[in-house]
Design an enzyme around this catalytic site. Structure first.
Site: not given
Length: 212
Positions: A172, A188
């Site tokens: 992301h 992440c």
């Protein structure tokens, strides 16, 4: 009903509409927009989102562009994404011994992982719902963060799946480009908004992702 009571009732009805409109403007505005701030409202959800009076600058830049074409001889299908936790890099294989190289942030100590996954979903200006395990570690986290400058997923998100299930890990963007290039996440993989917006256009659902 008194005049003051009527005004209070109208304010309670209209304010959330302007808040939601403000969220949409904040996330949709181009980098050149002259907006200088963002104000959010409690959306009536447990844990709240952010409270009236809290403001945060709307980013006027999508952050740095780190992508460069590099030599990268691997035996993987072009389009495959290979992430290195140790090197803080993401490669997208081009074939012919070359790849796109991106600078990323990865999981902090205790949150790094490895394995083979794939892109199971993509989202532009995603909302964020912290997983239950993350909220258990950090009870102060909200249950929901709408798109906008408060959102830690930034401008785009690629959702990593395994065996048909969401791993809860993402590739992301970020609205804080100063946080790039370190061991900082909960597992992440974080890119600048500029980089993740470019990558997003090139990566279809189903793309293989190898994490080393």
């Amino acid at each position: 009903m008194t005049i003051s009571g009527t005004i209070a009732k109208l304010t309670a009805t209209i304010l959330p509409v302007f808040v939601i409109l403000g969220v949409w403007i904040a996330q949709a505005a181009p980098a050149s927009a002259q907006a200088t701030g963002y104000q959010a409202q409690d959306f009536g959800m447990p844990g709240n989102v952010v409270r009236v009076g809290e403001t945060k600058a709307v980013p006027r830049s999508h952050g740095p562009v780190s992508m460069q074409i590099v030599e990268y001889p691997v035996n993987e299908t072009p389009g495959t994404i290979i992430i290195s936790n140790d090197d803080l890099t993401l490669h997208r294989v081009l074939g012919g011994g070359k790849a796109e190289l991106y600078k990323i942030s990865v999981g902090r100590d205790g949150f790094r992982w490895s394995g083979t996954t794939y892109i199971g979903h993509k989202a532009e200006w995603p909302a964020w719902r912290p997983p239950a395990a993350m909220r258990a570690r950090q009870p102060s986290l909200p249950t929901y963060v709408p798109p906008g400058p408060y959102n830690p997923l930034g401008a785009r998100a690629l959702y990593l799946y395994s065996g048909g299930a969401d791993t809860l890990y993402r590739i992301h963007g970020t609205n804080d480009s100063g946080s790039l290039g370190g061991f900082q996440t909960s597992g992440c993989f974080r890119l600048s908004n500029a980089d993740v917006m470019a990558l997003f256009q090139k990566v279809p659902v189903g793309t293989k992702v190898i994490v080393r």
